[in-house]
Design an enzyme around this catalytic site. Structure first.
Site, PDB file in Angstrom:
ATOM      1  CG  ASP A  22      -2.021   1.017   1.170  1.00  0.00           C
ATOM      2  OD1 ASP A  22      -2.036   1.810   0.209  1.00  0.00           O
ATOM      3  OD2 ASP A  22      -2.870   1.033   2.078  1.00  0.00           O
ATOM      4  CG  ASP A 116      -3.391   3.746  -3.086  1.00  0.00           C
ATOM      5  OD1 ASP A 116      -4.360   2.981  -3.270  1.00  0.00           O
ATOM      6  OD2 ASP A 116      -3.339   4.559  -2.144  1.00  0.00           O
ATOM      7  CD  GLU A 117      -5.606  -1.005  -0.884  1.00  0.00           C
ATOM      8  OE1 GLU A 117      -5.174  -1.746   0.029  1.00  0.00           O
ATOM      9  OE2 GLU A 117      -6.644  -0.335  -0.771  1.00  0.00           O
TER      10      GLU A 117
END
Length: 450
Positions: A22, A116-117
């Site tokens: 993350d 983003d993860e």
């Protein structure tokens, strides 16, 4: 434990090989990376209008109490020194592609959860025997290629891996071995468990359930009576660390959509209809980018008193026809019974399909009227900077001073910092747009090099 639960537990992995990565404070971190004068300073990314909402707060802003999903006005009061920037999704997508490609060097099984993860199944790669070493190496390579920090958690399930990455923030790495799961999991607040939102937490609070340990002490029938059959069984398993979900890189996106909070409440059939068109058209652009069509159209309406209703219309078959989907959005909004001032409108498409009915338009359609003072996304047409198309944080270029970013524009006076990712920090300069025009330009984005 119920025999079914024992059977589930017997199917768990015996070692920690599920990785969750993350990126820390992603949007704000990209802005700090690209704008040297903002490094180490509080940054808020999100809607910049009177009713804007924070998408991401940098860790410097979080220390003052600002956070994502908070109204921008409140976040600015808490962190008055923060730079407030409009999102630049083109830049974020470029950084995301590098992060995901670097994670892909660990395993062929990478499941992105968002921009983003992602989860990575290390059992499918060459690093199952040394997950901590693999994680340390990939974090270093991501930082080298992007300048961004990524926190990583590793466990034998998705649940433990995601909780571990959260516990490791910021810029951390935490491996939770199977033997240590209870020591890690049980003290956590129950809200840390994915899927437990405010309503479920309130229901559990009535049972005096505040931690995962409290949750584990509840009988299965008590949980199912409190939160429903499906949710109760799921919580019963998660409280015991039982999570059999595989890392599934081919997971289909479940929905696409857009929503708009208006600078001032809107009222009247014509204004509301025009607003539905505008939001529906933004959702349609995202559906087109996703590909295929949708069968279910959902309208979300929030009134001035903050009452929120959602209504849906399901078509006989998936469609990618804009007129049909737009009409369904209006039908769903009408079903919400709009009879008062509206604060927010949203349109989303569900039951997505790669195959959809599509007809060619008979002629050119008029563009939807503008009913608010801030577009849903940054301007896509590049050209001369004006007060109308400016947003704080957007990229501009001057023939002599080079590249920079907009601080603000008042009339024909633009305040700009002429700096980029590879330059020293710059002071703000005021530019007269009549004598010294500036061009809106795309962001300078990093390129993935294998």
């Amino acid at each position: 434990m119920d025999p079914l639960q024992l059977a589930d537990a017997s199917r768990l992995r015996t070692r920690a090989t599920v990785l969750h990565a993350d990126a820390d404070s992603f949007f704000a971190a990209v802005e700090q990376r690209d704008k040297p004068s903002l490094r180490g300073r509080p940054v808020l990314v999100g809607g910049t209008g009177p009713r804007g909402v924070v998408s991401t707060a940098s860790y410097e802003a979080r220390r003052s109490g600002a956070r994502s999903a908070m109204s921008m006005s409140r976040a600015r009061r808490l962190s008055p020194a923060a730079a407030v920037l409009f999102p630049r999704f083109e830049a974020y997508s470029a950084y995301s592609r590098i992060i995901m490609a670097t994670l892909g060097t660990l395993s062929e099984l990478v499941e992105p959860l968002s921009i983003d993860e992602a989860f990575v199944d290390l059992e499918a790669g060459l690093f199952a025997d040394d997950p901590a070493g693999a994680a340390a190496d990939v974090r270093a390579r991501i930082r080298e290629r992007t300048g961004l920090a990524v926190s990583i958690g590793i466990g034998r399930t998705k649940l433990i891996a995601k909780l571990a990455s959260e516990a490791g923030k910021p810029d951390g790495l935490l491996v939770v071995e199977p033997a240590d799961e209870d020591d890690f999991l049980l003290p956590l607040p129950v809200r840390a468990v994915p899927g437990i939102g405010p309503a479920t937490a309130a229901a559990l609070e009535r049972l005096d359930v505040r931690t995962v340990a409290d949750l584990r002490r509840q009988e299965l029938d008590v949980l199912t009576m409190t939160v429903g059959e499906s949710s109760g069984v799921n919580l019963f398993r998660l409280a015991r660390g039982i999570d059999l979900r595989p890392v599934a890189p081919g997971g289909e996106r479940k929905s696409v959509g857009a929503e708009r909070t208006f600078a001032e409440d809107i009222f009247g059939a014509d204004l509301i209809a025009a607003a539905i068109d505008r939001v529906a058209d933004e959702a349609l652009r995202r559906l087109t980018a996703h590909g295929g069509g949708a069968r279910t159209v959902v309208a979300k309406v929030r009134f001035a008193d903050f009452t929120t209703l959602t209504r849906s219309v399901t078509l006989p078959q998936p469609s990618a026809e804009p007129a049909e989907l737009r009409a369904a959005a209006h039908q769903a909004a009408r079903a919400a019974g709009i009879s008062d001032s509206v604060r927010l409108l949203g349109v989303s498409f569900h039951n997505l399909s790669a195959h959809a009915q599509l007809t060619l338009p008979w002629g050119d359609e008029e563009p939807p009227p503008v009913v608010d003072d801030e577009p849903l996304e940054a301007p896509t047409s590049l050209g001369p900077l004006t007060e109308e198309n400016s947003r704080p944080g957007l990229d501009v270029e001057h023939p002599v001073l080079g590249r920079g970013w907009v601080v603000h524009v008042r009339g024909r006076q633009a305040t700009v910092r002429f700096e980029s990712v590879d330059t020293p920090p710059a002071r703000s300069q005021v530019v007269d747009l009549d004598t010294d025009p500036l061009l809106l330009v795309p962001p300078l984005t990093p390129v993935w090099v294998p």
